[in-house]
Structure formats: structure tokens, C-alpha cells
Design an enzyme around this catalytic site. Sequence first.
Site, PDB file in Angstrom:
ATOM      1  N   HIS A 156     -63.358  45.937 -41.666  1.00  0.00           N
ATOM      2  CA  HIS A 156     -63.891  47.085 -40.927  1.00  0.00           C
ATOM      3  C   HIS A 156     -64.313  48.246 -41.831  1.00  0.00           C
ATOM      4  O   HIS A 156     -63.792  49.347 -41.755  1.00  0.00           O
ATOM      5  CB  HIS A 156     -62.863  47.556 -39.895  1.00  0.00           C
ATOM      6  CG  HIS A 156     -62.569  46.559 -38.829  1.00  0.00           C
ATOM      7  ND1 HIS A 156     -61.813  46.856 -37.722  1.00  0.00           N
ATOM      8  CD2 HIS A 156     -62.899  45.246 -38.701  1.00  0.00           C
ATOM      9  CE1 HIS A 156     -61.701  45.781 -36.953  1.00  0.00           C
ATOM     10  NE2 HIS A 156     -62.356  44.786 -37.545  1.00  0.00           N
ATOM     11  N   GLU A 250     -69.661  48.221 -27.992  1.00  0.00           N
ATOM     12  CA  GLU A 250     -70.197  49.407 -27.319  1.00  0.00           C
ATOM     13  C   GLU A 250     -71.489  49.902 -27.962  1.00  0.00           C
ATOM     14  O   GLU A 250     -71.674  49.797 -29.167  1.00  0.00           O
ATOM     15  CB  GLU A 250     -69.198  50.566 -27.406  1.00  0.00           C
ATOM     16  CG  GLU A 250     -67.880  50.343 -26.723  1.00  0.00           C
ATOM     17  CD  GLU A 250     -66.982  51.563 -26.820  1.00  0.00           C
ATOM     18  OE1 GLU A 250     -65.863  51.500 -26.291  1.00  0.00           O
ATOM     19  OE2 GLU A 250     -67.391  52.587 -27.437  1.00  0.00           O
ATOM     20  N   TYR A 260     -64.933  59.030 -29.126  1.00  0.00           N
ATOM     21  CA  TYR A 260     -65.383  57.814 -28.452  1.00  0.00           C
ATOM     22  C   TYR A 260     -64.241  56.851 -28.126  1.00  0.00           C
ATOM     23  O   TYR A 260     -64.480  55.732 -27.698  1.00  0.00           O
ATOM     24  CB  TYR A 260     -66.511  57.167 -29.264  1.00  0.00           C
ATOM     25  CG  TYR A 260     -67.721  58.071 -29.216  1.00  0.00           C
ATOM     26  CD1 TYR A 260     -68.656  57.974 -28.195  1.00  0.00           C
ATOM     27  CD2 TYR A 260     -67.860  59.120 -30.121  1.00  0.00           C
ATOM     28  CE1 TYR A 260     -69.715  58.857 -28.094  1.00  0.00           C
ATOM     29  CE2 TYR A 260     -68.917  60.014 -30.032  1.00  0.00           C
ATOM     30  CZ  TYR A 260     -69.835  59.874 -29.010  1.00  0.00           C
ATOM     31  OH  TYR A 260     -70.878  60.768 -28.892  1.00  0.00           O
ATOM     32  N   TYR A 271     -56.798  40.314 -29.631  1.00  0.00           N
ATOM     33  CA  TYR A 271     -57.147  38.920 -29.885  1.00  0.00           C
ATOM     34  C   TYR A 271     -55.990  38.041 -29.406  1.00  0.00           C
ATOM     35  O   TYR A 271     -54.838  38.270 -29.757  1.00  0.00           O
ATOM     36  CB  TYR A 271     -57.419  38.694 -31.374  1.00  0.00           C
ATOM     37  CG  TYR A 271     -58.643  39.427 -31.854  1.00  0.00           C
ATOM     38  CD1 TYR A 271     -59.912  39.002 -31.488  1.00  0.00           C
ATOM     39  CD2 TYR A 271     -58.534  40.551 -32.663  1.00  0.00           C
ATOM     40  CE1 TYR A 271     -61.045  39.672 -31.905  1.00  0.00           C
ATOM     41  CE2 TYR A 271     -59.665  41.226 -33.092  1.00  0.00           C
ATOM     42  CZ  TYR A 271     -60.912  40.785 -32.710  1.00  0.00           C
ATOM     43  OH  TYR A 271     -62.028  41.464 -33.125  1.00  0.00           O
TER      44      TYR A 271
END
Length: 377
Positions: A156, A250, A260, A271
Site C-alpha cells: 500500500h 471507491e 474519507y 479478507y
Amino acid sequence: MMPRKFALLFASLTLCLSSAACASTPENIDSEKAAIEVEVVTSGLQHPWGMAFLPDGRMLVTERTGKLRIVDTDGNKSAPLSGLPEVLVKNQGGLLDVAIDPMFSENQRVYFSFSEPVSGTQKSSTAVASAILEENGLSEVQIIFSARPKIDTGHHFGSRLVFDREGALFITLGDRGSQRHGAQQLDVHYGKVVRVLPNGKVPADNPYTKDDNVLSDIWSYGHRNIQGAALHPQTGELWTHEHGPQGGDEINIAEATKNYGWPEITYGEEYGGGEIGDTEQAGMEQPLHYWVPSIAPSGMAFYTARAFSDWQGNLLVGSLKFRQLVRLELSDDNKVTHEERIDIGQRVRDVRQGPDGAVYLLTDHPDGQILRLTPGK
């Protein structure tokens, strides 16, 4: 010992699963509003991640494995350009996005994001460097942004680079996977959009410049892993998309100081199942559009050219998971009114509109390709 013929079959199947060698990208596609011809511009790229068009029509292309190349209009690839700083290639990390300076014709400056290591460790974070583009390499390389803190994980990183109309640079960042709650903290860079000047300094009109408790380069927060970003052609607003967990990808308009929600609100789940948070809370933004199940979005562009006349004003999003180009029609009030899934047959990592009006795609494979989509005859 495995018989030779079975060993060869196994090796062939493994290659098909791990590369574009057995990908089934069609040469012609009948989509809802256009017949599409698909041309392979070039291949042999190792997990290409980002591309940017130079004024002469050539492309700068990054490979996650740490190489930056120039691809000409005939598909010829340069040797890897020299001068890049050290890049930690680990899991999702490596050499990521690339962008050219709005004043490139005058200064020949380019920008690229990458996973920056800490010497002697496996720690890293997303960083952005600027450099002068020479014929065979880079010069005057400067690190203009380095996310903090650095940690030992390979997940990420974000990371897209978009210049706004004032010449400031938006940098999208991920939560680094193990640091999801940092997306809600304003003293770290996890899960943020940041905004800096081309020299790395913080613009005077950034929203948090007078708050000592907040990193002054932060623009918006509560993001999970943004891998698509583009300026709206009319409003100049920054549109982004981000990976959800299991479900909940999104699309948002990233506005200054807005939260957000990740991981407090999401339309995804853990998961393997299990709730993460609510789907809405006061003070947290709802997405303009979301996907359940996840499409694993990457790359995004507004289409404004005339070649695909019926696509003008549409938002184009790449899908890694479903190997598609997703076309979204938008209303004047920023609602998604229609979605089309166009099967490409390969993992789509980046989406760009070319200066010729064609749509260009990067495919995420060990033998990655640049695809050029034009209207069929």
C-alpha cells in the site's frame, strides 16, 4: 522425478499464469458505444506501473522493478535510463508513477514516485524525486517528498502524481497495509493525499499550514490505497480512486481537509470475512461510487478527445482483478449514471489519454505491454 513432458507442460502453465504470454487480449472489441481496435505498441516491460507523454509524443514508462524507459511512437524501447536513486523493490513497492513538469518544454524536469529504502534495513516509504531528463538518463535528481514514518512492510504505497492548475503536485499515498488506523492520524502520512510545490516546499494555501499538530503538506485523509488520480477537465478538482479491502473500492473527489473514512467506514470487509467498520459516520465523506465486489482499480483518466466521440466526459478506470477497462458516464452533479466493463484480457495498471486521442493502457505482467485503443472501422 517429474517426466520431462509434464515438466514442460507445468512450466508453460506457470508462464501463462504469471505473464502476458498467454493473455487473450482481443484485437477488436465491440463495446456499447464504439468499436475498438487494440494495438500492441510494445511489450517486454517488467510490471510497468506508470506512464507520461512527452511533448513529442514519446512516453516515459516506469517498471516496478526499478527501471525507467522512453518508448517512442513506433514502440521502440530505450535502455533503462541512468541516474535513478536506490529503489526498494519489495512486494507492491518499487518504481511507481511518473509525471512531467507543466513547464517541461522550458525545464525538461520530470517527477517519479518510488519506495525509498532506509539503508541497511527493509524499511521504506513512498518518496517522490524530480530530475532533469537527458537523452540517456537523469541529472540533478532531488528527493522532494519522503513519507514518514518509514516501516518494514511492502504494501500500500499509493501512489499517483497529478499537477493541479496552480502548478502544485498532488501525491497519493496508501496506509501501508499494517497501519490502517494511521489513515485517521494527521501527524503521519499513512492514507493521505499530500500537496507540495515542485521543489518540495509546502504551498502557502495548503489547509494545515497554521496547525502545528498536523503535517502541513496533508490535503485530505482517511484513504486506504489510492492508485488512480486525475484532475476533472472542467472543475480542476482532484478525483481519486482507492482499493477497498474485500469489496469497497471507491471513487472520491479529494477535497482539502475532508476525511474519507478509512478504516472507520467502508463498504468492504476483512479478507476472509468479518466487519471492519460502519458504512457511514458523521463527518466522514461518502464515495461518489463504489464497487462490491472489488475490481482492484488502478490508473484513471477523464476522456476529453474526439476520437471516441461518445466517450467524451467519461471517466476511464483500469481493473487489475477483472482485466478490464471500466467506462463510467457522469452527470453534471458528479453522479455515475452508467458503467460499462470492457474486457481487455490483461491486468490494467495505468490508463492515459494520448495526444492522438487514443486510449493507452499499461498491462501489469512480467512481460507487460502498452496497448493503444482506437476506434474500429
